[in-house]
Scaffold this active site. Sequence first.
Site, PDB file in Angstrom:
ATOM      1  N   THR A  37       0.986  -1.253  -0.049  1.00 48.78           N
ATOM      2  CA  THR A  37       0.070  -0.098  -0.072  1.00 48.78           C
ATOM      3  C   THR A  37       0.854   1.365   0.072  1.00 48.78           C
ATOM      4  OG1 THR A  37      -0.122  -0.396   2.269  1.00 48.78           O
ATOM      5  CG2 THR A  37      -2.062  -1.031   1.107  1.00 48.78           C
ATOM      6  N   GLY A  39       1.590   4.127   1.950  1.00 53.91           N
ATOM      7  CA  GLY A  39       2.869   4.261   2.820  1.00 53.91           C
ATOM      8  C   GLY A  39       3.827   3.473   3.261  1.00 53.91           C
ATOM      9  N   ARG A  67      -8.989   5.916   2.814  1.00 51.92           N
ATOM     10  CA  ARG A  67      -9.857   5.016   3.502  1.00 51.92           C
ATOM     11  C   ARG A  67     -10.252   3.855   2.600  1.00 51.92           C
ATOM     12  NH1 ARG A  67     -15.364   7.120   6.379  1.00 51.92           N
ATOM     13  NH2 ARG A  67     -14.302   8.032   8.300  1.00 51.92           N
ATOM     14  N   ASP A 127      -9.357  -0.019  11.158  1.00 52.47           N
ATOM     15  CA  ASP A 127      -8.895  -0.787   9.808  1.00 52.47           C
ATOM     16  C   ASP A 127      -9.954  -1.260   9.189  1.00 52.47           C
ATOM     17  OD1 ASP A 127      -7.380  -1.452   7.939  1.00 52.47           O
ATOM     18  OD2 ASP A 127      -5.556  -1.560   9.188  1.00 52.47           O
ATOM     19  N   LYS A 139      -8.739 -17.568   5.606  1.00 50.19           N
ATOM     20  CA  LYS A 139      -9.705 -18.526   4.955  1.00 50.19           C
ATOM     21  C   LYS A 139      -9.263 -19.426   4.258  1.00 50.19           C
ATOM     22  CE  LYS A 139     -14.127 -18.631   2.309  1.00 50.19           C
ATOM     23  NZ  LYS A 139     -15.343 -18.063   2.016  1.00 50.19           N
ATOM     24  N   HIS A 284     -17.229 -31.096  51.951  1.00 51.57           N
ATOM     25  CA  HIS A 284     -18.514 -31.223  51.112  1.00 51.57           C
ATOM     26  C   HIS A 284     -19.368 -30.025  51.114  1.00 51.57           C
ATOM     27  CE1 HIS A 284     -17.234 -35.355  50.745  1.00 51.57           C
ATOM     28  NE2 HIS A 284     -17.794 -35.879  51.909  1.00 51.57           N
ATOM     29  N   GLU A 337      -7.144 -32.450  53.883  1.00 50.14           N
ATOM     30  CA  GLU A 337      -6.806 -32.494  52.428  1.00 50.14           C
ATOM     31  C   GLU A 337      -6.105 -31.290  51.845  1.00 50.14           C
ATOM     32  OE1 GLU A 337      -7.330 -34.688  50.165  1.00 50.14           O
ATOM     33  OE2 GLU A 337      -8.578 -36.091  50.914  1.00 50.14           O
ATOM     34  N   ASN A 426     -31.538 -25.568  53.429  1.00 45.96           N
ATOM     35  CA  ASN A 426     -31.947 -24.386  54.328  1.00 45.96           C
ATOM     36  C   ASN A 426     -30.911 -24.712  55.588  1.00 45.96           C
ATOM     37  OD1 ASN A 426     -34.604 -23.408  54.021  1.00 45.96           O
ATOM     38  ND2 ASN A 426     -35.421 -25.260  54.049  1.00 45.96           N
ATOM     39  N   PHE A 474     -36.304 -16.685  56.798  1.00 41.87           N
ATOM     40  CA  PHE A 474     -37.127 -16.503  58.016  1.00 41.87           C
ATOM     41  C   PHE A 474     -37.731 -17.970  58.429  1.00 41.87           C
ATOM     42  CE2 PHE A 474     -39.854 -15.757  54.198  1.00 41.87           C
ATOM     43  CZ  PHE A 474     -40.828 -16.785  54.221  1.00 41.87           C
TER      44      PHE A 474
END
Length: 525
Positions: A37, A39, A67, A127, A139, A284, A337, A426, A474
């Site tokens: 390209t 540049g 662009r 880009d 690809k 556990h 453990e 619970n 509760f």
Amino acid sequence: MLSNNILKNALISLSNKEHLLEMSKILLEKKINLFATGGTAKYLKNHNIPVTEISEYINFPEIMDGRLKTMHPKIIAGILARREKDQEIMNLYNILPIDIVIINFYPFDKINMKKKCKIEEMIENIDIGGPTLVRSAAKNYKDVIVIVNFCDFKLIFNEIKNNYISIEKRLYLASQAFLYTSRYEQSIEKYFTNQNKFNIKNKTNLFPNHIKMKFIKKQNLRYGENQHQKSALYIEENFSNPGTISSSYQMHGKKLSYNNISDADIALECVKQFSEPACVIVKHGNPCGVSENISLLEAYISAYKADPISAFGGIVAFNSIIDTNTAEEIVKKQFVEVIIAPEINNTSLEILKKKKNIRILITGKFKKNNEKIDFKKIKNGLLLQEYDNDEIDIKKFNFVTKRLPNKEELKDAIFCWKVVKYVKSNAILYGINKTTISIGAGQTSRVDATQLANIKAKDRGFNTKGATMASDAFFPFVDGVEKAASIGISCIIQPGGSIRDQEIIQCANKYNIAMIFTQKRHFKH
């Protein structure tokens, strides 16, 4: 089928030209034609490197302030062309095959790091052509070599012989290319998301439409929940904060298992709730003994005595450096453990190493938990919720009974409330002198959890008179309170919120029990 064609043409477009000359000279030595390209071509010509500018080849200039420069059928087709199938169409339109694509993108992240960078500047550093060329080349990796970083260029061209590159290396380069484009797109998406005023207005919404998280494998584990299941530990990519099981370092012992990691995480997060020397023992998925005490040794002894049967083969976590006295007591007292601590001194480490299988995890200094979201995997789905980072504020407690808790009962209530958050529902927990003495966990009814806690306290020989009870949710009926009263519980801390709260309070008053409503529950499933 891999093309046997000799590498003839390379397309180069580099925003960062640091290694451009070195790469170009190597390509020329291999008799490979260079296309570039504007540049990049100008840079090469200034250094007397022969190159064909893309605009010359396609006979179309770069337009719109650069662009548009590489998005042309002769370029894209030259990359995508299948050498064994598309040669006729290439000859028809005079399209040259492009065998090598060397690209790096506009420096979006580098520009983004500048202070007060305008969005117009950011947009111009998105880009478009580069990612298209890279994805096209990746690809068609069987025919085209794609390179997005100098290290890969050296890897490939230092080993190249007769201009042949194996399919394995081509596939590797393609994977690196897609990774490069993916990360670039993510950076742009993140910037636009942060700039979007609609997103800013809706920051209270914790749950995005899409979740993007990356995890990397830290280690394979000994086995899963059961020995016939394989397992591994993955941690968040780029996560470096100390004070977690994910970031901990194993200093001794056997390979960790899935259950070791799961229980260790519960033990560590629980022990981090306390500022004074503390010990948490987990078995556990539930704490079985917890104590906050005057020293780490006393905390360990008290936590172990809380339930020595369950502590066998448990996970032990501390919130401060393991001293020699504590290390000696662990070796003398129990089969363990895993041991977890922020630090350990060398003498203590050598003492614990006498037990060759004990796993010792050092986490580093604890940090405040700033996680906002908690995740739970279900079949083909993911549950998200706010993390239960409830910080205890006594000012928000509701003291609902005639008798208020005394100073010691209030300390125990706060202690028990910190621990019950880590007990499966619970859950009913009894504690005294900032030490658990019985835990009823994982029951399908609250009265069963209370009954279990009563039985365990009695079987372990604990005097429950004057102890404090914590309930993670509760009480739906007075029976739980009555069972607590029957063993001498003098203070209860619970969320409140039952339609029978007044009956519950009256029952507590009947037995002269002080009761605290926290107005927040701690279900744990």
